[in-house]
Design a protein around this motif. Sequence first.
Motif, PDB file in Angstrom:
ATOM      1  N   ASP A   1      26.776 -18.272  30.809  1.00 20.84           N
ATOM      2  CA  ASP A   1      27.403 -19.413  31.480  1.00 20.84           C
ATOM      3  C   ASP A   1      27.981 -19.043  32.845  1.00 20.84           C
ATOM      4  OD1 ASP A   1      26.787 -21.068  29.390  1.00 20.84           O
ATOM      5  OD2 ASP A   1      28.851 -21.345  28.689  1.00 20.84           O
ATOM      6  N   TYR A   2      27.929 -17.764  33.210  1.00 19.27           N
ATOM      7  CA  TYR A   2      28.564 -17.304  34.445  1.00 19.27           C
ATOM      8  C   TYR A   2      27.572 -16.529  35.301  1.00 19.27           C
ATOM      9  CZ  TYR A   2      32.747 -18.672  31.995  1.00 19.27           C
ATOM     10  OH  TYR A   2      33.683 -19.410  31.317  1.00 19.27           O
ATOM     11  N   ASP A   3      27.658 -16.738  36.613  1.00 13.93           N
ATOM     12  CA  ASP A   3      26.837 -15.969  37.551  1.00 13.93           C
ATOM     13  C   ASP A   3      27.291 -14.517  37.539  1.00 13.93           C
ATOM     14  OD1 ASP A   3      25.142 -18.001  38.798  1.00 13.93           O
ATOM     15  OD2 ASP A   3      27.016 -18.821  39.598  1.00 13.93           O
ATOM     16  N   GLU A   4      26.343 -13.626  37.774  1.00 14.83           N
ATOM     17  CA  GLU A   4      26.647 -12.193  37.765  1.00 14.83           C
ATOM     18  C   GLU A   4      27.724 -11.846  38.794  1.00 14.83           C
ATOM     19  OE1 GLU A   4      24.368  -7.902  38.329  1.00 14.83           O
ATOM     20  OE2 GLU A   4      23.195  -9.720  38.042  1.00 14.83           O
ATOM     21  N   ILE A   5      27.679 -12.482  39.933  1.00 18.21           N
ATOM     22  CA  ILE A   5      28.671 -12.177  40.984  1.00 18.21           C
ATOM     23  C   ILE A   5      30.079 -12.584  40.540  1.00 18.21           C
ATOM     24  CG2 ILE A   5      28.419 -14.337  42.282  1.00 18.21           C
ATOM     25  CD1 ILE A   5      28.554 -12.512  44.826  1.00 18.21           C
ATOM     26  N   ILE A   6      30.191 -13.638  39.734  1.00 20.62           N
ATOM     27  CA  ILE A   6      31.499 -14.059  39.218  1.00 20.62           C
ATOM     28  C   ILE A   6      32.006 -13.044  38.204  1.00 20.62           C
ATOM     29  CG2 ILE A   6      32.727 -15.835  37.912  1.00 20.62           C
ATOM     30  CD1 ILE A   6      32.004 -16.622  40.819  1.00 20.62           C
ATOM     31  N   ILE A   7      31.117 -12.577  37.334  1.00 17.47           N
ATOM     32  CA  ILE A   7      31.507 -11.572  36.335  1.00 17.47           C
ATOM     33  C   ILE A   7      31.994 -10.304  37.032  1.00 17.47           C
ATOM     34  CG2 ILE A   7      30.677 -10.105  34.453  1.00 17.47           C
ATOM     35  CD1 ILE A   7      28.676 -12.407  33.799  1.00 17.47           C
ATOM     36  N   LYS A   8      31.235  -9.860  38.017  1.00 19.60           N
ATOM     37  CA  LYS A   8      31.644  -8.661  38.758  1.00 19.60           C
ATOM     38  C   LYS A   8      32.950  -8.896  39.502  1.00 19.60           C
ATOM     39  CE  LYS A   8      27.064  -6.671  39.434  1.00 19.60           C
ATOM     40  NZ  LYS A   8      26.031  -6.293  40.412  1.00 19.60           N
ATOM     41  N   GLY A   9      33.144 -10.106  40.015  1.00 25.44           N
ATOM     42  CA  GLY A   9      34.378 -10.433  40.729  1.00 25.44           C
ATOM     43  C   GLY A   9      35.596 -10.390  39.822  1.00 25.44           C
ATOM     44  N   VAL A  10      35.447 -10.935  38.615  1.00 25.23           N
ATOM     45  CA  VAL A  10      36.559 -10.932  37.654  1.00 25.23           C
ATOM     46  C   VAL A  10      36.921  -9.498  37.272  1.00 25.23           C
ATOM     47  CG1 VAL A  10      37.215 -11.543  35.292  1.00 25.23           C
ATOM     48  CG2 VAL A  10      36.103 -13.248  36.748  1.00 25.23           C
ATOM     49  N   VAL A  11      35.918  -8.709  36.926  1.00 24.22           N
ATOM     50  CA  VAL A  11      36.163  -7.316  36.541  1.00 24.22           C
ATOM     51  C   VAL A  11      36.737  -6.527  37.724  1.00 24.22           C
ATOM     52  CG1 VAL A  11      35.063  -5.170  35.766  1.00 24.22           C
ATOM     53  CG2 VAL A  11      34.440  -7.351  34.710  1.00 24.22           C
ATOM     54  N   GLY A  12      36.222  -6.775  38.921  1.00 21.91           N
ATOM     55  CA  GLY A  12      36.712  -6.092  40.118  1.00 21.91           C
ATOM     56  C   GLY A  12      38.165  -6.422  40.423  1.00 21.91           C
ATOM     57  N   ARG A  13      38.537  -7.717  40.298  1.00 22.88           N
ATOM     58  CA  ARG A  13      39.927  -8.111  40.537  1.00 22.88           C
ATOM     59  C   ARG A  13      40.867  -7.473  39.520  1.00 22.88           C
ATOM     60  NH1 ARG A  13      43.061  -9.748  43.492  1.00 22.88           N
ATOM     61  NH2 ARG A  13      43.887 -11.561  42.445  1.00 22.88           N
ATOM     62  N   LEU A  14      40.434  -7.444  38.257  1.00 18.68           N
ATOM     63  CA  LEU A  14      41.262  -6.791  37.242  1.00 18.68           C
ATOM     64  C   LEU A  14      41.425  -5.308  37.547  1.00 18.68           C
ATOM     65  CD1 LEU A  14      39.923  -8.591  34.055  1.00 18.68           C
ATOM     66  CD2 LEU A  14      42.236  -8.755  34.990  1.00 18.68           C
ATOM     67  N   TYR A  15      40.348  -4.660  37.983  1.00 19.13           N
ATOM     68  CA  TYR A  15      40.413  -3.244  38.343  1.00 19.13           C
ATOM     69  C   TYR A  15      41.414  -3.037  39.483  1.00 19.13           C
ATOM     70  CZ  TYR A  15      38.994   1.465  39.623  1.00 19.13           C
ATOM     71  OH  TYR A  15      39.005   2.790  39.911  1.00 19.13           O
ATOM     72  N   ASP A  16      41.373  -3.938  40.473  1.00 14.91           N
ATOM     73  CA  ASP A  16      42.317  -3.856  41.599  1.00 14.91           C
ATOM     74  C   ASP A  16      43.764  -3.991  41.126  1.00 14.91           C
ATOM     75  OD1 ASP A  16      40.159  -3.565  43.309  1.00 14.91           O
ATOM     76  OD2 ASP A  16      40.210  -5.648  44.007  1.00 14.91           O
ATOM     77  N   MET A  17      43.958  -4.675  40.005  1.00 17.34           N
ATOM     78  CA  MET A  17      45.295  -4.844  39.453  1.00 17.34           C
ATOM     79  C   MET A  17      45.683  -3.696  38.509  1.00 17.34           C
ATOM     80  SD  MET A  17      45.189  -8.871  38.535  1.00 17.34           S
ATOM     81  CE  MET A  17      45.072 -10.121  39.782  1.00 17.34           C
ATOM     82  N   GLY A  18      44.794  -2.732  38.380  1.00 17.10           N
ATOM     83  CA  GLY A  18      45.085  -1.573  37.537  1.00 17.10           C
ATOM     84  C   GLY A  18      44.592  -1.710  36.110  1.00 17.10           C
ATOM     85  N   ILE A  19      43.745  -2.719  35.836  1.00 14.56           N
ATOM     86  CA  ILE A  19      43.220  -2.927  34.494  1.00 14.56           C
ATOM     87  C   ILE A  19      41.733  -2.593  34.518  1.00 14.56           C
ATOM     88  CG2 ILE A  19      42.817  -4.614  32.649  1.00 14.56           C
ATOM     89  CD1 ILE A  19      45.187  -6.233  33.882  1.00 14.56           C
ATOM     90  N   LYS A  20      41.362  -1.550  33.790  1.00 15.39           N
ATOM     91  CA  LYS A  20      39.958  -1.131  33.737  1.00 15.39           C
ATOM     92  C   LYS A  20      39.277  -1.745  32.517  1.00 15.39           C
ATOM     93  CE  LYS A  20      40.686   3.267  36.023  1.00 15.39           C
ATOM     94  NZ  LYS A  20      40.576   4.725  35.905  1.00 15.39           N
ATOM     95  N   CYS A  21      38.152  -2.388  32.726  1.00 14.64           N
ATOM     96  CA  CYS A  21      37.389  -2.991  31.637  1.00 14.64           C
ATOM     97  C   CYS A  21      36.158  -2.122  31.379  1.00 14.64           C
ATOM     98  CB  CYS A  21      36.938  -4.390  32.015  1.00 14.64           C
ATOM     99  SG  CYS A  21      38.293  -5.489  32.437  1.00 14.64           S
ATOM    100  N   ILE A  22      35.995  -1.718  30.142  1.00 11.33           N
ATOM    101  CA  ILE A  22      34.826  -0.907  29.805  1.00 11.33           C
ATOM    102  C   ILE A  22      34.012  -1.601  28.742  1.00 11.33           C
ATOM    103  CG2 ILE A  22      35.882   1.263  30.456  1.00 11.33           C
ATOM    104  CD1 ILE A  22      36.340   1.768  27.452  1.00 11.33           C
TER     105      ILE A  22
END
Length: 90
Positions: A69-90
């Motif tokens: 349901d989500y574009d790849e760029i949106i998924i990468k953006g969400v994960v990237g923003r969380l990473y910038d906030m200090g939250i790593k998603c694996i």
Amino acid sequence: MPFGTYHIDIIITCRWGSLMGAQKGGGMRAYNVSKEGNCSLEEKIALVKSYGAGDLLYVLRKIEKIPTDYDEIIIKGVVGRLYDMGIKCI
């Protein structure tokens, strides 16, 4: 692991979503950045950049349920923003 850096997997992160103050209307926030949302891709990217940690975690939970349901760029953006906030998603 350096002080101030957090390593959180997606399962734990999603459970934290409710603890991190996702605003009411989080479902609408997830819908707005999905493929079904009425915004252009550029507007969706801007929305992701404006979301706080709680909203991003809510969207991530929705992405995890139905990633198509989500574009790849949106998924990468969400994960990237969380990473910038200090939250790593694996």
